[in-house]
Each structure stands twice: as C-alpha cells, then as structure tokens.
Design a protein around this motif. Structure first.
Motif, PDB file in Angstrom:
ATOM      1  N   GLN A   8      32.920   1.879  23.238  1.00  0.00           N
ATOM      2  CA  GLN A   8      32.426   0.692  22.559  1.00  0.00           C
ATOM      3  C   GLN A   8      32.915   0.667  21.112  1.00  0.00           C
ATOM      4  N   GLU A   9      32.875   1.871  20.459  1.00  0.00           N
ATOM      5  CA  GLU A   9      33.302   1.967  19.069  1.00  0.00           C
ATOM      6  C   GLU A   9      34.796   1.744  18.927  1.00  0.00           C
ATOM      7  N   LEU A  10      35.575   2.070  19.971  1.00  0.00           N
ATOM      8  CA  LEU A  10      37.024   2.045  19.869  1.00  0.00           C
ATOM      9  C   LEU A  10      37.629   0.706  20.262  1.00  0.00           C
ATOM     10  N   LYS A  11      36.793  -0.306  20.584  1.00  0.00           N
ATOM     11  CA  LYS A  11      37.333  -1.616  20.937  1.00  0.00           C
ATOM     12  C   LYS A  11      38.066  -2.211  19.736  1.00  0.00           C
ATOM     13  N   PRO A  12      39.245  -2.792  19.939  1.00  0.00           N
ATOM     14  CA  PRO A  12      39.996  -3.369  18.822  1.00  0.00           C
ATOM     15  C   PRO A  12      39.168  -4.404  18.072  1.00  0.00           C
ATOM     16  N   GLN A  13      39.255  -4.372  16.751  1.00  0.00           N
ATOM     17  CA  GLN A  13      38.528  -5.340  15.935  1.00  0.00           C
ATOM     18  C   GLN A  13      39.208  -6.704  15.964  1.00  0.00           C
ATOM     19  N   GLU A  14      40.511  -6.673  16.201  1.00  0.00           N
ATOM     20  CA  GLU A  14      41.235  -7.940  16.301  1.00  0.00           C
ATOM     21  C   GLU A  14      42.404  -7.751  17.261  1.00  0.00           C
ATOM     22  N   GLN A  15      42.811  -8.809  17.880  1.00  0.00           N
ATOM     23  CA  GLN A  15      43.906  -8.734  18.830  1.00  0.00           C
ATOM     24  C   GLN A  15      45.239  -8.856  18.090  1.00  0.00           C
ATOM     25  N   ILE A  16      46.133  -7.918  18.359  1.00  0.00           N
ATOM     26  CA  ILE A  16      47.467  -7.951  17.766  1.00  0.00           C
ATOM     27  C   ILE A  16      48.394  -8.709  18.719  1.00  0.00           C
ATOM     28  N   PRO A  17      49.171  -9.649  18.216  1.00  0.00           N
ATOM     29  CA  PRO A  17      50.082 -10.382  19.111  1.00  0.00           C
ATOM     30  C   PRO A  17      51.031  -9.427  19.831  1.00  0.00           C
ATOM     31  N   ALA A  18      51.329  -9.764  21.080  1.00  0.00           N
ATOM     32  CA  ALA A  18      52.207  -8.915  21.887  1.00  0.00           C
ATOM     33  C   ALA A  18      53.592  -8.862  21.246  1.00  0.00           C
ATOM     34  N   VAL A  19      54.145  -7.661  21.168  1.00  0.00           N
ATOM     35  CA  VAL A  19      55.487  -7.479  20.625  1.00  0.00           C
ATOM     36  C   VAL A  19      56.264  -6.599  21.582  1.00  0.00           C
ATOM     37  N   GLN A  20      57.582  -6.711  21.533  1.00  0.00           N
ATOM     38  CA  GLN A  20      58.415  -5.916  22.426  1.00  0.00           C
ATOM     39  C   GLN A  20      58.396  -4.446  22.028  1.00  0.00           C
ATOM     40  N   THR A  21      58.520  -4.188  20.722  1.00  0.00           N
ATOM     41  CA  THR A  21      58.468  -2.817  20.221  1.00  0.00           C
ATOM     42  C   THR A  21      57.588  -2.764  18.985  1.00  0.00           C
ATOM     43  N   MET A  22      57.048  -1.585  18.705  1.00  0.00           N
ATOM     44  CA  MET A  22      56.189  -1.408  17.539  1.00  0.00           C
ATOM     45  C   MET A  22      56.419  -0.019  16.966  1.00  0.00           C
ATOM     46  N   PRO A  62      52.777   0.110  28.155  1.00  0.00           N
ATOM     47  CA  PRO A  62      53.469   0.603  26.957  1.00  0.00           C
ATOM     48  C   PRO A  62      53.996   2.024  27.160  1.00  0.00           C
ATOM     49  N   ILE A  63      55.192   2.266  26.622  1.00  0.00           N
ATOM     50  CA  ILE A  63      55.809   3.593  26.656  1.00  0.00           C
ATOM     51  C   ILE A  63      56.057   4.012  25.212  1.00  0.00           C
ATOM     52  N   GLN A  64      55.618   5.221  24.869  1.00  0.00           N
ATOM     53  CA  GLN A  64      55.778   5.695  23.494  1.00  0.00           C
ATOM     54  C   GLN A  64      56.831   6.794  23.432  1.00  0.00           C
ATOM     55  N   PHE A  65      57.666   6.724  22.386  1.00  0.00           N
ATOM     56  CA  PHE A  65      58.628   7.786  22.102  1.00  0.00           C
ATOM     57  C   PHE A  65      58.164   8.537  20.865  1.00  0.00           C
ATOM     58  N   GLY A  66      58.030   9.879  20.991  1.00  0.00           N
ATOM     59  CA  GLY A  66      57.634  10.719  19.857  1.00  0.00           C
ATOM     60  C   GLY A  66      56.129  10.811  19.714  1.00  0.00           C
ATOM     61  N   LEU A  67      55.626  12.037  19.480  1.00  0.00           N
ATOM     62  CA  LEU A  67      54.187  12.254  19.367  1.00  0.00           C
ATOM     63  C   LEU A  67      53.894  13.184  18.192  1.00  0.00           C
TER      64      LEU A  67
END
Length: 828
Positions: free
Chosen positions: A18-32, A47-52
C-alpha cells in the motif's frame, strides 16, 4: 523466515504494498535511465533492466514505475574504478519475491549464473559448513553455548508463502542463459554481441546499447578517484574542489545517500588539498556541521571527534526510496569505527571533512548487500583498513566477493587487515571494551555491546527479538536453552541502544519493542526502519542520520592532555614514521608536547626562523604564502604535519600556518627532532632522508606533474605525498632508450618534460606521451615478469623515476590502486 505467522507476514506485505503505490503515473516511455545508473527498456514481455547498482530498486520506486522482473547482467559485474558491484541482484530479488510474490529472471551466461548462485547461497541461506564454529569463540566458552547454525538458519529458510516449502535460491531466481549469444523471453529476443546488446520485440529492432554499465555523469564526478577508459588512457575527472564549484552554477546531482547536501568551494584557489566540511563542537558538547567554503570563526567552536559516541550515516532499509540503508560510525577515543558502511560512504565522509586517518576500522555485521556493499567500497578506497567480524562471517564475505569480483579469495585477503571478533570474552579495541554476540537472523550476523570509561552503547545487529516466540522455538527443539537464554538476555541498561526494527519475519517487530519500559525506550533509537513506519503512540523513535545529529556520550575534552594511546595512534598512521625503531618511537612519545591555538591565530609566520615540527591532532589549519613567486594555499587536518623544511634546510619558514578553527598540535623541538629522526650526530636518519626526498620533489613541483595526470590527480593528499617521497628526478637525452622489451622491470616514471614513445612493440602505434603521463608495466613489477615494451625519449627532457620495489610497496599500501592499475602500462 518462519518467526511470525503466515497471516502476519501477509499483513506486513499488504501494508508495505500500500505504501509503495506510485504517487503519480509516469507516462509510458520506451527506455528510461535510472538515477543510480542502468537502463529500463519497455517491451511486450514487461520492463527489462540492464545493470544493477546498489539500491537500484529505489530508483524504480521513486520514479513511480514498476520494479522489473527481468535483468540483463553486464559482462563486467564489478566496477574496479569504484569498488562497487553493478550486478547487485539481492534486493530486486527480495522485493519481487517478498513484496510482489514473484520471481526475478536474470539474463546472463553460464559462468555468471554460477557465480550468482554462489553469492545467493551466502546472502540468502548463509554458509553451508559450520565445522569450524569453535574458532569464533574464546577457548573458555562451553561448547553448549555455540550457535547451532544448521538448526537456526533452517528456521528462516522456509518459503513464507508456504511454510512447508524449503527456501532455495531457485525459489527467488530464474535464469535465462545466452545460447549462441541469444536469449529469448517470449516474443523478445536479446542478442549479445562483442561490446553491446541488441533487443528485438516481435522481430522489430527495439534498441542497441553498450555492454558496459556507466554511472550517471553526476555520480561519476563525485565518485571518481580512479577513472580509466578501456584503452588504458585516463579520462578527465576533475578534483572535488572543481566539482563543487561547477555544481554551484549547474544542475545539482542527485544525493547518493539522501542525507548530505553538496557544498561549494573556490575553484580559483591554488589548493593542493581542498577545504573540508567541519564537525564543530561548542562548549556544551553540541555538534554543528560547518559547510565547506563557509567557515565562520565562531567563538568556542573546535573541530574534534567525540570521545565516545555514534554517528548514524543511514537508518532505513533497502526498500525505502527516500532513505539510506543503515550505517554508522562509532567514535572511540577520537577514532572512528564504521559499522556496515552503506554504498558510497567514503566520498560522503570526505565531503563531511572526516579525514581517512580518523577511520581506523570497519565492523561487518553480516553479508546482506545493504550491510556489506559499502565495506568493499571502503576497502578499495584508500590505504589498508582493518576489518572486524567473526571468522564465519569473514569467510562468507570472501566467498561472496570472490564470486562478485572474479578475484581469488587470496587476492581479496591481501586488500585489508583482518581482526577476528571473538565471542565469549571482552575484546579491547582502541581503548574500549567490546562484547560481540551472534544475533538471531537468516544468516550469521553479529551485534555487540561497547563500553568506554563509564558509558556504554548497545548495537543489536539485524535480529529477530521476540522473547515469547523465541521461547516457543526453544520448546519446539529449534533452539537449546543456552541459545534461548542468550537471545532473551538483553537488559537494555546501556546509555544508548541502537535496535533494528525492520520488517518481520527476519527482523524485530515494533510491537515487541513498544512494550519495553519508558526508561528503556528513552535511550533506544530504532534503525533499519523508515521514520514514517514507526508505530504511532509507541514511544519509539528513529535515529536521526547525519554528522550534525551525532549521539554523544563523552564529548571531547579539549583542555586535557592527549593520552599516550592517542599519540601512538596518530603517529602509527603517518607514513613517514614507518621506519622509526621502537626505541625512537618511545623517545618521540616522550618528547611530543601539546600546543593549542585559537581560531584565527598564527602557528608559524613565513620568513621567521623555525624551531619546531608540528603534527595536527585535531582542528583545521591553512598553509599559505603571499609571496608572488610562491603564492599558494592548502588545508591540513588531523594526521597532517608541517614545519620540517625550516629544521632540515632553510632555517626559515617558507609559508605561514593559520588556525582556521581551534587547533591542537603536537610539537617537537628542533633538538629532539634531530635526535629522534637523525643519527644522534645531526646526520640523516631514514625519516629525515624521506623528508628531504619529499622536499626535493616539491621543489621540482612533482605535485604539479601528478595533477597533470587525470588519474593520479584524483589520489588523496596522503597518497600523493607517498608518491612524492619515492620520486627521483632524472634528466633524459633525446633518443635515449629507458628500457627494452624482455628487460627486467626496475622502475616506473612520470614524464616531467619532453616527449616519449613506445617503439618495437604493440604499443608503438600510440601517439607520443608528454608531461604528466605515467609509464610503467605494473604487472611485470608485481609478478616479476619480463617487460613487453620498449620506451624511447623522442625529445630531451626529464622524468620523475620510482624504483620498482618502492612502487610495489606503494601499491600494497593502497589496495584499490593495486587492483585497478595492475593491468596497465601507461596512464595519461
């Protein structure tokens, strides 16, 4: 992980979700691009992430986007430049499994998958062999008191969603292995090429990106002490002084730990050592953080670490996007012991003005990423550091970081000094009495009580503390009576109690701590928990992070003399005194006298005759000259020294020294100086010889040559001084061959002036090297191999030469440099 009920676990998860729900919606983007580094690519399979990098899940959470379940692991998983693991999959795996109830998938080759399985064994389930557990205990301890980790860890190694199922690495992780350089996720195809990845979605090209993890430029500038590109040539990495100036006029970089603001300084000053921030104390023992570049000479303030106390660097957990993971500095007799330093801590210490000489050791409580990642970073940051933990935890640390870094365990052992924490007997460490114990956690973890003079601090370590549940486990046969008694034995009588209160079932429920008497809660500070998560009306509070919030039990007494062990500590950590005999060290202790200067007071005046040598015990001093031909200024802190030139050569001071804050120095009279450091007949002893070598190097402006090298310019002032002490200038004629291929490696050098080039070897295709360049085959020096290059002077010039043995010793003292430089033959 079965110390609370299944129902309680799901309730905790629901609250956290419940605490971790996004406060606002970020528009969909191809990469971030992520704040801490790395890239998220949107695909039809998710989503696929490169690098951790460490704390990467906090980036997704703070951006309000879904935490990925697919991760591409970089080919280079460990960044030697920063000493940071950029394939830190632990918390993405924990978040997805324990919070989102799903697995993560790691996309990599077979070798990487095998290494990750070794890491996860140590961090999720703990060591497999405890046959040598007796080595963790004092010989007087009854074996019945030994922790039975086989039984104990099995309590936690259960799937909290199905308590009948054993927890394994496969419960949390899946792997997709590259076969013929291709990995397939449904309709998404990932192609691994020589230096890049390419992703196709539904047979359409989506993106190509380098197979190299990069920190954001803002982080790169803040972190980079060791910046080298793949060709072996250094890229420009401005000194922190320049960085802080630029940050005033440009975009402020994101905070690495969310705790400390960036500060400004004057780029135009010709500083050799930039001005630090200051921890200042008033006469009431109240701390104040004085920012760099804004020194105000307020009456009654002095720069001094507390005699006994603790600074909280971070007090939250791995899933709090606004907080830093837990980390601490325990101050004992003016010395700092870091406990579980969070990632990037070394650079924040520098910004806070805490000299490296003040940090004497690191305590590693256990091998979860939010507790040990910063330790490895600190190991590689400066000179060798002492690490304190039990043998069981140390060997787990070695196995884990050998798999992460691809270094052998013996190589990692060589990077630090190991001091075993022995259980069952008080240990005297830097004048304080430590009592270590094993906490109750999912992998071996230590806590401790520390007493200094008549004050004490309790540190719980990560632990599940619930007397009722612990007694139930004892009745069920999971714990013996001795272990039950030990876990339920805290009386909480200490003056400061740092107790963890993370999310059960592997951490302590706040409901248990809230039932403690008020007199205990008044002295208790919660850690490993976000401030917003503290139970309302419980009487509990979190520890406030930041050096200005240091908890002080014994404030510095600037009126008293400096005790012998403090003098010895200062002297033992100054490189130039390494060659002192025991007798001469004793004479030095007897001869050193304490002198005190008020802020704004001159310690020495330029051009006056000099009669004393000085070592700074505490405070900040400015060394400067207003002479046109010698105009400069630099700042000195605890452990720095000055005044030797007038005693050895000129007789007169070549610069002035001003107390910027209240200053305490140890002075040595000229006659004692020559008696202790010379041969007794005003001849040169080893220490004076090194001082003269240092003065000669400075006369030749060797430091300016180091600043021309974009790698060596980033060394600490201490490291630069170490190099200056072993340099010798040598003139070189045009056409002179300095060494030939297949010769023995006898020296390395910096180019002072002239031009040099490789000939008759693979490196001959490179351009000429000029002033500031470093030339030397470090691997040949370290391993005794023959040289693989020939180097020639193209034009007449001069070099600053360092003999191989001296340079090898320098690298051994500075393990991060050793690790980074060993494969290179030149650095510009």
């Amino acid at each position: 992980m079965a110390c609370t009920s299944k129902e309680q676990f799901h309730q905790d998860v629901q609250e956290l979700n419940q605490e971790l729900k996004p406060q606002e919606q970020i528009p969909a983007v191809q990469t971030m691009k992520l704040n801490r580094g790395g890239l998220i690519i949107k695909t039809s399979e998710g989503p696929i992430q490169f690098g951790l990098p460490p704390e990467t899940v906090k980036d997704s959470m703070s951006l309000g986007v879904e935490v990925p379940t697919f991760y591409i692991i970089p080919s280079q998983r460990f960044n030697k430049q920063f000493g940071i693991n950029v394939a830190e999959f632990e918390f993405p795996a924990y978040f997805n499994f324990f919070i989102k109830k799903r697995q993560v998938t790691l996309i990599c080759d077979t070798e990487t998958a095998n290494s990750i399985k070794i890491v996860f064994q140590e961090t999720l389930l703990g060591p497999q062999d405890f046959s040598q557990i007796k080595n963790d205990y004092h010989s007087d301890v009854d074996p019945v008191e030994y922790v039975d980790f086989k039984k104990e860890l099995a309590i936690f190694a259960k799937n909290p969603m199905n308590l009948n199922e054993k927890l394994t690495s496969e419960t949390l992780l899946k792997f997709i292995i590259f076969e013929n350089n291709v990995a397939q996720i449904g309709k998404v195809k990932i192609v691994k090429e020589e230096k890049e990845f390419t992703i196709y979605d539904n047979q359409n090209l989506l993106i190509s990106f380098p197979d190299k993890f990069s920190f954001p430029k803002e982080y790169d500038k803040l972190l980079s002490l060791h910046k080298i590109d793949s060709s072996g040539k250094s890229e420009i990495a401005p000194p922190s002084l320049t960085i802080m100036k630029k940050m005033q006029h440009g975009k402020k970089p994101p905070s690495l730990t969310q705790n400390f603001e960036e500060v400004d300084s004057d780029e135009d000053d010709q500083d050799i050592g930039s001005m630090p921030n200051l921890l200042l104390w008033n006469k009431n023992g109240e701390a104040k953080l004085q920012k760099k570049g804004s020194i105000e000479l307020n009456e009654g303030l002095t720069f001094q670490a507390p005699e006994f106390g603790v600074t909280v660097l971070g007090c939250s957990h791995g899933f709090d996007p606004k907080g830093s993971t837990s980390g601490y500095i325990f101050w004992i007799n003016g010395r700092g012991i870091m406990v579980d330093p969070p990632p990037y801590t070394s650079y924040h210490l520098k910004k806070m003005g805490i000299p490296p000489i003040m940090i004497s050791a690191i305590i590693i409580s256990h091998c979860h990423a939010d507790h040990d990642a910063g330790a490895f970073h600190k190991i590689l940051d400066d000179s060798k550091v002492e690490i304190i933990t039990t043998r069981t935890i140390m060997y787990s640390f070695l196995r884990k970081y050998s798999a992460i870094s691809n270094l052998s365990q013996d190589q990692i052992k060589s990077l630090f000094i190991f001091r075993p924490a022995i259980l069952g007997v008080p240990l005297n460490i830097y004048g304080a009495e430590f009592e270590f114990f094993y906490a109750f956690h999912s992998i071996p973890c230590i806590g401790f009580r520390v007493r200094y003079q008549n004050k004490s601090i309790y540190f719980s370590g990560d632990t599940f503390y619930d007397p009722v549940k612990i007694e139930e486990l004892q009745k069920q046969g999971h714990l013996n009576q001795a272990r039950c008694r030990q876990l339920n034995s805290p009386k909480f009588t200490e003056d400061i109690i740092l107790h963890e209160a993370g999310v059960p079932p592997i951490h302590t429920p706040q409901t248990v701590l809230s039932q403690l008497p008020n007199q205990v809660k008044n002295r208790m500070y919660l850690v490993h928990v976000a401030a917003k998560d503290v139970l309302k009306g419980s009487g509990l509070k979190v520890a406030k992070p930041g050096i200005e919030n240091t908890l002080i039990l014994i404030r510095p007494n600037v009126q008293q003399d400096i005790p012998l062990n403090r003098k010895m500590d200062i002297i033992s950590r100054i490189d130039i005194f390494d060659k002192l005999t025991l007798n001469n060290a004793k004479f030095l202790m007897d001869a050193l006298k304490l002198e005190k200067y008020k802020e704004g007071e001159l310690v020495i005046q330029e051009n006056q005759e000099g009669h004393k040598f000085y070592i700074i015990e505490s405070g900040l001093a400015k060394v400067f000259s207003d002479q046109k031909e010698n105009k400069f200024q630099r700042y000195l802190q605890s452990g720095d020294y000055f005044g030797e030139s007038a005693l050895i050569q000129t007789g007169r001071r070549r610069a002035s020294v001003l107390a910027v804050t209240d200053l305490r120095v140890l002075s040595l009279d000229k006659h004692d100086f020559w008696f202790i450091f010379g041969d007794g007949f005003e001849g040169q002893g080893p220490v004076i010889e090194q001082m003269m070598q240092l003065m000669e190097a400075r006369k030749q402006q060797a430091i300016q040559i180091l600043f021309k090298n974009s790698h060596f310019s980033q060394l600490t002032p201490t490291q630069k001084t170490q190099l200056e002490m072993i340099m010798q200038q040598q003139e070189v004629s045009k056409g002179q061959i300095l060494w030939k291929k297949d010769d023995d490696a006898t020296f390395v050098f910096f180019i002072r002036k002239g031009a040099f080039a490789f000939i008759d070897c693979e490196e001959a295709k490179l351009e000429e090297f000029d002033s500031g360049s470093f030339i030397g085959e470090i691997n040949a020096i370290l391993k005794g191999n023959k040289l693989t290059t020939t180097i020639k002077a193209v034009r007449e010039g001069s070099i600053l030469k360092i003999e191989s043995n001296a340079f090898a010793k320098f690298l051994q003292r500075n393990p991060g440099l050793l690790l980074l430089l060993q494969e290179y033959k030149y650095l510009e």
